[in-house]
Design a protein around this motif. Structure first.
Motif, PDB file in Angstrom:
ATOM      1  N   GLY A  49     -80.605  38.668 -40.103  1.00 12.67           N
ATOM      2  CA  GLY A  49     -79.242  38.356 -39.680  1.00 12.67           C
ATOM      3  C   GLY A  49     -78.189  38.878 -40.637  1.00 12.67           C
ATOM      4  O   GLY A  49     -77.007  38.543 -40.504  1.00 12.67           O
ATOM      5  N   SER A  92     -76.517  36.738 -27.866  1.00 12.58           N
ATOM      6  CA  SER A  92     -75.659  35.546 -27.941  1.00 12.58           C
ATOM      7  C   SER A  92     -74.749  35.596 -29.158  1.00 12.58           C
ATOM      8  O   SER A  92     -73.608  35.126 -29.112  1.00 12.58           O
ATOM      9  N   GLY A  93     -75.231  36.173 -30.246  1.00  8.61           N
ATOM     10  CA  GLY A  93     -74.381  36.326 -31.426  1.00  8.61           C
ATOM     11  C   GLY A  93     -73.160  37.180 -31.110  1.00  8.61           C
ATOM     12  O   GLY A  93     -72.018  36.820 -31.423  1.00  8.61           O
ATOM     13  N   TRP A  94     -73.396  38.318 -30.451  1.00  6.70           N
ATOM     14  CA  TRP A  94     -72.269  39.204 -30.122  1.00  6.70           C
ATOM     15  C   TRP A  94     -71.320  38.575 -29.100  1.00  6.70           C
ATOM     16  O   TRP A  94     -70.103  38.636 -29.247  1.00  6.70           O
ATOM     17  N   THR A 114     -70.760  35.493 -28.475  1.00  5.90           N
ATOM     18  CA  THR A 114     -70.033  34.356 -29.039  1.00  5.90           C
ATOM     19  C   THR A 114     -68.847  34.831 -29.875  1.00  5.90           C
ATOM     20  O   THR A 114     -67.745  34.277 -29.788  1.00  5.90           O
ATOM     21  N   HIS A 143     -85.539  37.365 -34.646  1.00  9.04           N
ATOM     22  CA  HIS A 143     -84.113  37.058 -34.656  1.00  9.04           C
ATOM     23  C   HIS A 143     -83.243  38.286 -34.387  1.00  9.04           C
ATOM     24  O   HIS A 143     -82.032  38.222 -34.548  1.00  9.04           O
ATOM     25  N   HIS A 150     -79.613  38.249 -30.664  1.00  3.71           N
ATOM     26  CA  HIS A 150     -78.615  39.291 -30.885  1.00  3.71           C
ATOM     27  C   HIS A 150     -77.508  39.223 -29.833  1.00  3.71           C
ATOM     28  O   HIS A 150     -76.319  39.235 -30.150  1.00  3.71           O
ATOM     29  N   SER A 164     -84.343  34.960 -41.016  1.00  2.15           N
ATOM     30  CA  SER A 164     -83.009  35.370 -40.580  1.00  2.15           C
ATOM     31  C   SER A 164     -82.075  35.710 -41.728  1.00  2.15           C
ATOM     32  O   SER A 164     -81.039  36.317 -41.497  1.00  2.15           O
ATOM     33  N   ALA A 177     -71.433  40.355 -35.901  1.00  3.20           N
ATOM     34  CA  ALA A 177     -71.651  38.910 -35.776  1.00  3.20           C
ATOM     35  C   ALA A 177     -73.103  38.567 -36.083  1.00  3.20           C
ATOM     36  O   ALA A 177     -74.022  39.287 -35.683  1.00  3.20           O
ATOM     37  N   ARG A 178     -73.305  37.494 -36.766  1.00  3.34           N
ATOM     38  CA  ARG A 178     -74.649  37.028 -37.085  1.00  3.34           C
ATOM     39  C   ARG A 178     -75.362  36.632 -35.797  1.00  3.34           C
ATOM     40  O   ARG A 178     -74.804  35.901 -34.985  1.00  3.34           O
ATOM     41  N   PRO A 179     -76.613  37.115 -35.592  1.00  2.00           N
ATOM     42  CA  PRO A 179     -77.367  36.648 -34.436  1.00  2.00           C
ATOM     43  C   PRO A 179     -77.495  35.127 -34.469  1.00  2.00           C
ATOM     44  O   PRO A 179     -77.465  34.517 -35.539  1.00  2.00           O
ATOM     45  N   ILE A 180     -77.619  34.529 -33.287  1.00  2.00           N
ATOM     46  CA  ILE A 180     -77.850  33.079 -33.209  1.00  2.00           C
ATOM     47  C   ILE A 180     -79.352  32.876 -33.097  1.00  2.00           C
ATOM     48  O   ILE A 180     -79.965  33.278 -32.109  1.00  2.00           O
TER      49      ILE A 180
END
Lengths: 329, 329, 329, 329, 329, 329
Positions: free
Chosen positions: D292, C108-110, C112, D133, C106, D288, C293-296
């Protein structure tokens, strides 16, 4: 109405020069067979300009030895369908191929674009507003063609005269800018312009469209016919939601008789969008989508000479059958 | 040349009706401020029509209290660049906004399309052949605009007069059809048409283009200037390989002085194709790509009233800087 | 700041149930080897959440027999790059794989998404406005991640506390609606809110944005810091031209110190559009592009057990080299 | 189940700071009208989070002067449809707009994605496997939302508690790696884990999936419930043909009671592919794609103040009709 | 090597029947001019088949009055470039136009596809494996063409004979299936097949590829040359990651001399993917991408008859210049 | 007809070398189980080549212990459908897998392409003209396959023999070029070629196709069967309009019995275009679309050994059910 050819057209000045030379050669050689020429468009659409073409032919063809067959002004035509057939001594009309094709090309292009808007708009009237986007020499003909295509009115004075309609238009932004306030301009309009002409206030010049709509409605009351939304692209243009909101706010304030007229960058796709979204529009003003329509190219082919079928390579010799054609001369 | 406005333009008949009403209202209210109006196009291109616009303004603006600034006919213009600025008492020119925009719109559209062809063609001349695809009322103005855009000549007689060029054209298929044979028609042309006009034989009417080219070359010898290839789409149109083959067969037979002129459905992409493939073309005749070019819409905005910056919503108040403008009135 | 794990995380309640079962089995079997586990993301981006992950590991790993290697919070990471390596008795951390991956995913998604906006905006500050689009349980962590990604401030109070920044925000439309007028609301804000907080007036609630901007500038004078444009999509959203026009009208009226803040549907493409068009924006407020943003996704793989290289099918046995990793425990 | 708001939510720490300031201003000015606020999503989907939102409203709204209308948890909702209407003194709930929107946004996003998988899977159960995730603070809420969307079970312990379901999961690759052999790990699982929990062997860790499936079936016999295929992308992922082949080899060896569970990179398209190809899958584990899922943004608009219709520009004043809403407070 | 024409070719049985009739007519009429015929391909590629064509011409052309000019086997050729020119009495070769074009078409198609693979593979050898995808009558010619295109070896016995290379191939899946175990089959191969032939074990028949690779390496030790990966599409095909993993596991176990050979559905794009991803491949086996390559159509045109330039419509009369041609007969 | 295998096929020279080695190993080890092998295509199409395959199997399989099941020549087959099943001692047919697959691959590819043309052409016959685009070793087999696919005739002499049809063809351009005139060549054809063969004049060599058609019709009168249009791409190819025009001009001149045959670059799309546009075509000659069709790859899999189900990874063990198969040996 009667379309009479201008002097420049009649004396061949607007023709391609090679027709003038062709005429010189044929006269020098003493050749003047009866020729059957057919005209067809290169795409389907609405035929317009044929009345003007017939006006020219009436003037130049000899009374005897001549036949003209045509579809009617405003009829739908297919791609490659013969819409005009001329059978006459060739010297009598050789000089006018350029003009005949040009009248049909421009007129049919405009009428076809207008028809597409009118069909998209369903029951809601479409007005032609594009005079400012074509040369003044053809502004009236463009508006005439738009009305042949189905528009209810047009903005150019001469176009209205040609079509025996009342010219349509509200007020320009410049009137409001010069007078300094939308309400003041609308009141002046109401004071000086004959009763027979509807009061349509343009509401996007100085203030928020919804706020301005309420201000003019309050000022003119029952005398206000419509407001016109013409929000420029820089401010996002007229959106479906703007129309709905202005309608809702007018109704909430009790001004349910005030109609909403939309203009600005309208085309078939945008009109369909307003219609399918149920936007409460009472009229569409369409400009360059109609006036900037591509002319429909027409081709004129000889198919018979003195009764013998003939054609250039790529075309079929002999008269092309088309039961829709009616003899008009 | 001088562009003088017609009576219909001067008396406001070609105007949108609301300008007539605006004038009535302002006169009734006694309002006539000095207004600065600016015109700009909605896309980039070649400016054309400004000379005609200035001819109109010269006629209507008062000698004092008036200033006009403009770019020159034929100059490149950017999208949204101000290309004409009028500062004058508003009543003197309010009626002409429609006509001014229309002259610029149509003219610039045609000149821009012509310029694109001319640039694609490099050193090879481009001739405007589109008179038949526009209404005769604007055929000459279309050809004038094409020449402003860079065409070397045009086919309409009046267009040639306006641009003081020799009108260009070969012979129509109809001359050949009426005379029954390409060689016979070419010989008649050579016999009756003044020496000053080039002999260009159209070679796709009855026989294979290569065969017909050799026949007319044999018939006219050194008097033959060019052949024109105009193969219709039904027969695959004029291809790069056809031009190469006809050139090779002419050369093989010793007719290396005969030039090859190509026409029929040409546009920028097709011209580029011929150029990049090294087709030995000596001239391109372009029709509806130029004549059917979409007009470039122009907008006229008020930016100052009696020296105060002002603008409608969506536009920036005050005079827009453009160092390229030159004062012309 | 210190990230301390919650009770639910520590007792394994947030874990996938099979880790709880794995722990039960291993304990029952008396198996507890030293295991090397590596975590890597499935796409490149900005690493965020690693500090929280280390906070958890510090709490659960035994002092001896444990090593942890990691990249730093906010560093760029490649797809599949190992960014965290844990070497410790497996029973000590088996239960936390779910939580460790989730924190990194979560965060890293945000971060990024925020970094992409910040890079697009160049020198112009970006503020995180998306708290309303995520569950309140993670709103502060989302804002923390946005700031790790480069945002200058955020709107949630707890996010500001976590990042030791001043929370940022103007006023909601609801304040203006409840107070009935933008000017009145702005004056009330100025009266009751501490001096240290900037006065930013929201100008699209009731009237045209340009008109409202001038009204609030007139009311607060030098005390007004900025106006915020947040025009809704129903009205065409905030356009480049709107920003330019409001700037021009403010400057023309002498309010050149008033900054312009833009929000509403912003994403990387829209920010680039404003920047490339030279719109005079002084700050961007970005909401759901960052918060949504999609989580990575992160994967945790075992690569060594008691010093022996091992891996499941599809992965390479043995420790993966990454010289960027630093030992942190 | 009961959703009770956390302390951070109640004291406004998770709110956008401008709502705190709004509350300060309104209190200072003594303004507290009864306000009707409506919430709607920006795209269609499955409503989730409304129970938690109502839990918060129940806690903060005054007993009198308050009304709340809502759709039910799990109902389908249209884009822009009002799904929650609050009528209450504004100071009582001004601080919670951020939290209310956030609960709905995240929950509805997850539930909508889960519903899409469930519909694609037809009669075959879908299990939520995405806890790893998302941040552990929302892992349980994510799993709760997935089950509202139609999933039969979830993998997180707390998610299972919230939904009163049995937590679902097999064994991680790490158990097999640490124990060194799939059969050994499966036997240990069978030995130590309560009978009530199904025996599901993960078969892609060390050996070919088909070979491993036969080995575990031989080892556990009738006690084996399922095998799980989770082949990593590096090895081509789980294909339709792999499922068919494993089914055929299990049946050929007489293990027709063993079910096949598929996981790894599943989304709606992949599920549809398995279904349409007739792959004999007995359960899908989705990670995900659900966890996600992009939150569905919600907007909160004021439409009435003390009974008077009002709205900001772009919205329609007055209460929006929606007969599906039921009064819940 | 020498290519000698078959009896069916020589007696005209493989010819289009109209050439037989043409020969009958010309003989009956006593017409046999010296004709110059040119052959060119319709796209660029690698010329192959010209040696066989020359073998035929050598057999049929008269010693005097004949000239043949050609590019060399394996040379690059441009689209429409003349690659073979025959000048001889027409009756001597009229019957062979079909065969000459056919030899060039099929051969050049295969060689061109092979060249593309070889260029994509850089230093890594490519082997032609496609014999099973073409009719056995041309299998050897296909393999010959692949080697002209740059392949290092081929699998068909006769293709190897034609190219004087060692035939290449490992073992089929059927050997392993019939012997029941990969290791057993590999040991049998090692026992019965001459030392000069490399030991290449096919490792995807029964077990996981990595596991099987280690088993055969253990069984043969230093005698094992390579393993071949040929994973079927049903199992995801051979992926870049599989190659890397098998390499890593072999190296970790100390078998670093064992090479990795890849086959199965390879084409230029897949080869490029392996190369650009740095997969440690030691050889590529390419099947239907080469064997299924579309033949390159050739056209044979007459350009001179008894020294006079001539050509059919669409082609340029006279000999086409090409300085790359060398006289070969 | 009977397909008998060549010596090179029978002695294994066209086989992949590893089958030869497999046979050596199995013999050395004394292993020769009864094996069931199945062949299936990798895409759907028309089965062709199975008669030739059966001819080979009949020659090599032992009278006892052998069963062969197959679909019939020319039947439609699905992708992956088993179309041939062989059950026999493995040593008897191990060497022929390459040849069997190759016969089916090439034949089915050609027949499938032919079928597509035939279906597009409806009632109008399609002739195979592609012999010149494949190696002469397979030209007859290609024509045989085209006829299995539905073509009415073919141009190669040996193809006609194989299919017991009359070979079809008109005259080549070279005959006309050598004789110097289309009419002269046609008259010579009429004089020397047996009455039973239709007179078809090729009309695009020297002159315009329409002109040449009228010339040959005039010369041969009722003896002329057809004209063939084969206009090269350099001249725009054969267009729908060209066919219509030639038909019209022939009819106008009274030659309504003369049929029109079209060739040159035909494929399914072009045939559909002619059909849907109503072009009066009486026959299509298709070349490289059929002859250049990609072979359909076939796979041969072992599914049983001595009665036990078995399969390599990725395939299902045991005999595959296909009720369409009939026992043929």
């Amino acid at each position: 109405m009667e379309h009479t050819p201008s002097k420049d057209i009649l004396n061949g000045n607007t023709a391609d020069v090679y027709f003038m030379r062709t005429l010189d050669i044929l006269k020098a050689e003493g050749i003047n067979p009866v020729v059957t020429m057919e005209l067809f468009p290169n795409r389907h659409g609405v035929l317009c300009g044929v009345n003007e073409a017939l006006g020219l032919l009436k003037t130049v063809l000899p009374a005897s030895d001549s036949e003209v067959w045509a579809l009617e002004e405003g009829e739908a035509m297919e791609s490659k369908e013969v819409i005009l057939r001329i059978k006459a001594p060739y010297q009598s009309f050789a000089l006018y191929e350029t003009a005949l094709c040009g009248m049909l090309a421009h007129g049919s292009g405009w009428a076809t674009a207008a028809r597409a808007c009118v069909e998209a708009a369903g029951n809601i009237p479409v007005i032609s507003f594009g005079a400012r986007h074509v040369h003044p020499n053809v502004a009236a003909i463009m508006d005439y063609s738009a009305i042949i295509g189905g528009c209810k009115a047009c903005s150019s004075i001469l176009g209205a005269v040609m079509t025996q309609t009342a010219p349509s238009g509200t007020m320009p932004h410049s009137l409001i800018l010069v007078m300094g306030d939308t309400v003041r301009a609308t009141i002046a309009f109401d004071k000086h312009i004959p009763e027979s002409i509807g009061r349509v206030a343009l509401v996007d010049t100085f203030k928020d469209e919804a706020e301005e709509s309420l201000r003019v409605a309050e000022a003119l009351g029952k005398r206000l016919g419509s407001i016109r939304l013409d929000t420029p692209a820089e401010r996002g243009g007229v959106t479906v939601d703007l129309v709905k909101e202005v309608r809702a706010r007018l109704d909430l304030a009790g001004y349910n008789w005030v109609k909403i007229f939309v203009s600005g960058g309208l085309d078939v796709e945008r009109i369909k969008l307003f219609i399918s979204a149920g936007a409460p529009v009472d009229g569409f003003g369409v400009g360059s989508f109609i006036s900037g329509a591509r002319p429909i190219d027409f081709t004129a082919d000889i198919h018979e000479i003195d009764g013998r079928p003939i054609a250039k390579r790529g075309r079929i010799p002999g008269v092309t059958k088309n039961p829709r054609l009616k003899r008009v001369l």
